[in-house]
Design a protein around this motif. Structure first.
Motif, PDB file in Angstrom:
ATOM      1  N   LEU A 256       0.837  -1.206   0.000  1.00  0.00           N
ATOM      2  CA  LEU A 256       0.000   0.000   0.000  1.00  0.00           C
ATOM      3  C   LEU A 256       0.871   1.255   0.000  1.00  0.00           C
ATOM      4  CD1 LEU A 256      -2.687  -1.245   2.551  1.00  0.00           C
ATOM      5  CD2 LEU A 256      -3.071  -0.789   0.120  1.00  0.00           C
ATOM      6  N   GLU A 257       1.960   1.224   0.775  1.00  0.00           N
ATOM      7  CA  GLU A 257       2.842   2.398   0.815  1.00  0.00           C
ATOM      8  C   GLU A 257       3.486   2.626  -0.546  1.00  0.00           C
ATOM      9  OE1 GLU A 257       4.145   2.736   5.523  1.00  0.00           O
ATOM     10  OE2 GLU A 257       5.324   1.432   4.202  1.00  0.00           O
ATOM     11  N   GLU A 258       3.858   1.518  -1.225  1.00  0.00           N
ATOM     12  CA  GLU A 258       4.430   1.669  -2.568  1.00  0.00           C
ATOM     13  C   GLU A 258       3.406   2.272  -3.528  1.00  0.00           C
ATOM     14  OE1 GLU A 258       5.993  -2.192  -3.651  1.00  0.00           O
ATOM     15  OE2 GLU A 258       7.439  -2.062  -1.994  1.00  0.00           O
ATOM     16  N   ALA A 259       2.156   1.843  -3.387  1.00  0.00           N
ATOM     17  CA  ALA A 259       1.100   2.395  -4.252  1.00  0.00           C
ATOM     18  C   ALA A 259       0.962   3.898  -4.020  1.00  0.00           C
ATOM     19  CB  ALA A 259      -0.220   1.681  -3.983  1.00  0.00           C
ATOM     20  N   VAL A 260       1.011   4.303  -2.747  1.00  0.00           N
ATOM     21  CA  VAL A 260       0.911   5.733  -2.435  1.00  0.00           C
ATOM     22  C   VAL A 260       2.099   6.477  -3.043  1.00  0.00           C
ATOM     23  CG1 VAL A 260       0.957   7.439  -0.563  1.00  0.00           C
ATOM     24  CG2 VAL A 260      -0.438   5.379  -0.332  1.00  0.00           C
ATOM     25  N   ALA A 261       3.298   5.883  -2.921  1.00  0.00           N
ATOM     26  CA  ALA A 261       4.500   6.520  -3.474  1.00  0.00           C
ATOM     27  C   ALA A 261       4.374   6.693  -4.986  1.00  0.00           C
ATOM     28  CB  ALA A 261       5.733   5.678  -3.133  1.00  0.00           C
ATOM     29  N   LYS A 262       3.666   5.745  -5.623  1.00  0.00           N
ATOM     30  CA  LYS A 262       3.490   5.851  -7.082  1.00  0.00           C
ATOM     31  C   LYS A 262       2.323   6.749  -7.467  1.00  0.00           C
ATOM     32  CE  LYS A 262       5.418   1.366  -8.364  1.00  0.00           C
ATOM     33  NZ  LYS A 262       4.947  -0.028  -8.322  1.00  0.00           N
ATOM     34  N   GLY A 263       1.700   7.363  -6.466  1.00  0.00           N
ATOM     35  CA  GLY A 263       0.666   8.346  -6.783  1.00  0.00           C
ATOM     36  C   GLY A 263      -0.753   7.902  -6.520  1.00  0.00           C
ATOM     37  N   HIS A 264      -0.958   6.666  -6.029  1.00  0.00           N
ATOM     38  CA  HIS A 264      -2.331   6.231  -5.748  1.00  0.00           C
ATOM     39  C   HIS A 264      -2.870   7.011  -4.553  1.00  0.00           C
ATOM     40  CE1 HIS A 264      -5.590   3.265  -6.248  1.00  0.00           C
ATOM     41  NE2 HIS A 264      -5.816   3.570  -4.982  1.00  0.00           N
ATOM     42  N   LYS A 265      -4.094   7.507  -4.684  1.00  0.00           N
ATOM     43  CA  LYS A 265      -4.689   8.317  -3.606  1.00  0.00           C
ATOM     44  C   LYS A 265      -5.665   7.482  -2.771  1.00  0.00           C
ATOM     45  CE  LYS A 265      -3.408  12.725  -4.794  1.00  0.00           C
ATOM     46  NZ  LYS A 265      -2.039  12.242  -5.089  1.00  0.00           N
ATOM     47  N   PHE A 266      -5.414   7.433  -1.463  1.00  0.00           N
ATOM     48  CA  PHE A 266      -6.382   6.841  -0.528  1.00  0.00           C
ATOM     49  C   PHE A 266      -6.956   7.951   0.331  1.00  0.00           C
ATOM     50  CE2 PHE A 266      -3.491   3.076  -1.035  1.00  0.00           C
ATOM     51  CZ  PHE A 266      -4.424   2.211  -1.588  1.00  0.00           C
ATOM     52  N   GLU A 267      -8.173   7.771   0.767  1.00  0.00           N
ATOM     53  CA  GLU A 267      -8.769   8.773   1.649  1.00  0.00           C
ATOM     54  C   GLU A 267      -8.081   8.757   3.013  1.00  0.00           C
ATOM     55  OE1 GLU A 267     -13.159   9.721   3.595  1.00  0.00           O
ATOM     56  OE2 GLU A 267     -13.013   8.276   1.935  1.00  0.00           O
ATOM     57  N   PHE A 268      -7.784   7.525   3.517  1.00  0.00           N
ATOM     58  CA  PHE A 268      -7.163   7.406   4.842  1.00  0.00           C
ATOM     59  C   PHE A 268      -5.689   7.044   4.695  1.00  0.00           C
ATOM     60  CE2 PHE A 268     -11.663   6.352   5.367  1.00  0.00           C
ATOM     61  CZ  PHE A 268     -12.014   7.250   6.368  1.00  0.00           C
ATOM     62  N   PRO A 269      -4.834   7.601   5.580  1.00  0.00           N
ATOM     63  CA  PRO A 269      -3.406   7.326   5.478  1.00  0.00           C
ATOM     64  C   PRO A 269      -3.078   5.874   5.836  1.00  0.00           C
ATOM     65  CG  PRO A 269      -3.878   8.636   7.437  1.00  0.00           C
ATOM     66  CD  PRO A 269      -5.162   8.503   6.686  1.00  0.00           C
ATOM     67  N   VAL A 270      -1.993   5.346   5.247  1.00  0.00           N
ATOM     68  CA  VAL A 270      -1.536   4.001   5.615  1.00  0.00           C
ATOM     69  C   VAL A 270      -0.137   4.062   6.197  1.00  0.00           C
ATOM     70  CG1 VAL A 270      -2.701   2.263   4.222  1.00  0.00           C
ATOM     71  CG2 VAL A 270      -0.986   3.706   3.156  1.00  0.00           C
ATOM     72  N   SER A 271       0.066   3.339   7.263  1.00  0.00           N
ATOM     73  CA  SER A 271       1.400   3.118   7.807  1.00  0.00           C
ATOM     74  C   SER A 271       1.279   1.931   8.746  1.00  0.00           C
ATOM     75  CB  SER A 271       1.893   4.349   8.575  1.00  0.00           C
ATOM     76  OG  SER A 271       1.044   4.587   9.670  1.00  0.00           O
ATOM     77  N   TRP A 272       2.411   1.320   9.089  1.00  0.00           N
ATOM     78  CA  TRP A 272       2.370   0.127   9.930  1.00  0.00           C
ATOM     79  C   TRP A 272       1.660   0.442  11.249  1.00  0.00           C
ATOM     80  CZ3 TRP A 272       3.140  -2.571  14.322  1.00  0.00           C
ATOM     81  CH2 TRP A 272       3.197  -3.974  14.202  1.00  0.00           C
ATOM     82  N   GLY A 273       0.674  -0.346  11.580  1.00  0.00           N
ATOM     83  CA  GLY A 273      -0.033  -0.136  12.840  1.00  0.00           C
ATOM     84  C   GLY A 273      -1.472   0.303  12.643  1.00  0.00           C
ATOM     85  N   VAL A 274      -1.807   0.864  11.458  1.00  0.00           N
ATOM     86  CA  VAL A 274      -3.189   1.319  11.276  1.00  0.00           C
ATOM     87  C   VAL A 274      -4.095   0.122  10.986  1.00  0.00           C
ATOM     88  CG1 VAL A 274      -2.520   3.582  10.367  1.00  0.00           C
ATOM     89  CG2 VAL A 274      -3.008   1.701   8.768  1.00  0.00           C
ATOM     90  N   ASP A 275      -5.350   0.294  11.350  1.00  0.00           N
ATOM     91  CA  ASP A 275      -6.386  -0.668  11.000  1.00  0.00           C
ATOM     92  C   ASP A 275      -6.773  -0.348   9.553  1.00  0.00           C
ATOM     93  OD1 ASP A 275      -8.113  -2.701  11.378  1.00  0.00           O
ATOM     94  OD2 ASP A 275      -9.322  -1.712  12.921  1.00  0.00           O
ATOM     95  N   LEU A 276      -6.670  -1.332   8.665  1.00  0.00           N
ATOM     96  CA  LEU A 276      -6.912  -1.032   7.254  1.00  0.00           C
ATOM     97  C   LEU A 276      -8.366  -0.607   7.020  1.00  0.00           C
ATOM     98  CD1 LEU A 276      -4.914  -3.804   5.372  1.00  0.00           C
ATOM     99  CD2 LEU A 276      -4.222  -1.491   6.011  1.00  0.00           C
ATOM    100  N   ALA A 277      -8.532   0.412   6.192  1.00  0.00           N
ATOM    101  CA  ALA A 277      -9.877   0.828   5.786  1.00  0.00           C
ATOM    102  C   ALA A 277     -10.296  -0.040   4.604  1.00  0.00           C
ATOM    103  CB  ALA A 277      -9.867   2.299   5.386  1.00  0.00           C
TER     104      ALA A 277
END
Ligand code: 4AD
Ligand code: MG
Length: 467
Positions: A318-339
């Motif tokens: 998911l972090e790689e997708a964000v780095a490549k420009g994919h937009k999520f409404e909620f932030p992702v990082s280790w520890g979050v409950d996935l939306a």
């Protein structure tokens, strides 16, 4: 006279009944015709298709006036091979009894297609529509398949209570059960509610999960499952949440993580295959009218291996997708409950197949999950599905008494009423695991319906408890 279900007349070999007198009873879907002949499409709920009744307008002039969409009738007559296209047999009416009329000026289910929102407002009548008939027949088939699967595997159906004093998921989303007079609540000297005076002598609620009692069954009978209503007072107004839903919860002694995920996969594939094999007509209807990709999607699930994905790897993707420009409404990082947008990205865009995510951070999972040696993760599993997101949640259970107690104390879980649960870890404790499948989430998947309110007869959601 012998009465037949319409399903029987349309699906079985009825050659020996041709030209004999039979009886059918059901609800009128449509009536059409001219002054020489009238055709009534009759449905009795046994099958999506209608049987055609052919009636002579001269003979049934009075009856035909009263027969409108929604009326309930009993027809006796001769079963004949149909002249017209679209049906194999039809009934030439010789007598028609009208059980109940349906005033066309007020009966809300007319021939035209209605929106799902409108049909929810007439939840008392919507089982009479083609769509809801199909969904409800499939609901029955899926329930039967669930019992069949576990029975064949030697699991016992173990009935866990609906009224309970413990909060299995520890989320505090319980509906209280009380017989106290809310206008005159008994209180203790310090002002707090005196539950000793309540019906059960303690604070009770509707269960959020049968798991804890299920563990008692599994550590005695080896493998059990519960299948019953579950209640959550979470204020979630989404197409995937109900306040009252049905959950299937198997619990197995001696299962490790790999056994657990294998059972989850086998179970869902069995159910989907059952739907394809046993619900053909209803599935074809839903595929045509609701979701053109439905049957293809069901077939693809039984032909594919589900991915096993550790949470930590999922976050990397998911972090790689964000780095490549994919937009999520909620932030992702280790520890979050996935939306659900994250889950759906992994399933629908990245892997393009169902994913079983494992080894979650312990902070976002319930107290009972088995702790991994890294001190950070637990052996929880979520099965993530296309369109649906989470369809199953499960875990290996922490069987070590001390580790479990440490976690319970960290989370400040009130254990006063849970001594019995801890006893499983005190006496003859064993490795064990289990999961919960949300029955309506399964129904969403196998029917292609978009909203969970439309796969249960009478949905309960915040501010809605009609019917
Ligand atoms: O993930 P959950 O909360 O897990 C448990 O309750 C465990 N005690 C199960 C177990 O291990 N025996 O819920 C399990 C499943 C979810 O994956 C989801 O499919 C469904 O129940 N679910 C709901 N379905 C409809 N409406 C809701 N509000 C739901 N909450 C959970
Ligand atoms: Mg869950």
């Amino acid at each position: 006279m012998q009465q037949y279900k319409i399903k029987y007349l349309l699906k079985e070999d009825v050659s020996s009944l041709i030209d004999t007198q039979i009886c059918v009873k059901g609800w009128v879907r449509t009536k059409r015709g001219n002054k020489n002949v009238a055709f009534i499409a009759l449905n009795d709920g046994s099958i999506i298709h209608n049987i055609q009744i052919v009636a002579d307008p001269a003979k049934f002039e009075e009856e035909l006036k009263r027969i409108t969409t929604g009326a309930c009738i009993c027809v006796e007559g001769k079963l004949v091979e149909s002249q017209g296209s679209g049906q194999t047999v039809e009934v030439q009416a010789e007598s028609i009894v009208i059980y109940g009329e349906a005033d066309p000026n007020t009966y809300p289910l007319q021939k035209k297609g209605h929106s799902m929102e409108f049909l929810r407002e007439i939840g008392h009548l919507r089982p009479r529509t083609n769509t809801f008939g199909a969904v409800m027949r499939m609901r029955h088939e899926m329930a039967y398949a669930i019992h069949t699967f576990f029975h064949q595997k030697g699991f016992y159906y173990f009935h866990t209570p609906l009224i309970t004093a413990s909060d299995c998921e520890g989320a505090g989303e319980m509906f209280q059960v009380t017989t106290m007079d809310l206008n005159n609540i008994p209180r203790k000297e310090d002002g707090s509610v005196d539950y000793e005076q309540d019906f059960f002598g303690k604070q009770t609620a509707l269960t959020v999960s049968g798991q804890l009692e299920g563990e008692l069954g599994a550590t005695a009978l080896g493998a059990i499952y519960t299948f019953g209503p579950t209640f959550r007072a979470e204020n979630s107004n989404t197409p995937r949440h109900l306040a009252e839903f049905w959950m299937v919860e198997p619990e197995m002694a001696f299962y490790q993580l790999d056994d657990l995920t294998a059972l989850e996969e086998e179970f869902i594939k069995f159910l989907v295959r059952w739907a394809l094999d046993n619900c053909k007509d209803d599935l074809e209807f839903l595929n045509n009218m609701i979701d053109k990709g439905l049957i293809e999607r069901l077939k693809s699930v039984i032909d594919t291996d589900f991915v096993r994905l550790p949470y930590t790897e999922g976050i990397k993707i998911l972090e790689e997708a964000v780095a490549k420009g994919h937009k999520f409404e909620f932030p992702v990082s280790w520890g979050v409950d996935l939306a659900s947008e994250h889950e759906r990205f992994l399933v629908e865009e990245h892997f393009k197949k169902p994913v079983i995510m494992i080894d979650y951070p312990k902070e976002i999972k319930a107290f009972y999950m088995k702790q991994n040696d890294d001190g950070k993760t637990v052996q929880g599993t979520d099965v993530l599905f296309p369109q649906i997101g989470e369809i199953i949640g499960g875990s290996v259970r922490e069987e070590n008494y001390d580790k479990l107690m440490t976690r319970i104390n960290e989370l400040n879980i009130p254990m006063k009423d849970m001594w019995w649960y801890l006893d499983t870890r005190r006496y003859g404790s064993c490795p064990h695991a289990g999961f919960g499948l949300g029955f309506e989430r399964l129904m969403l998947f196998v029917t292609g319906m978009a909203n969970i309110r439309d796969v249960i007869p009478f949905p309960r959601t915040p501010k809605t408890a009609e019917f």
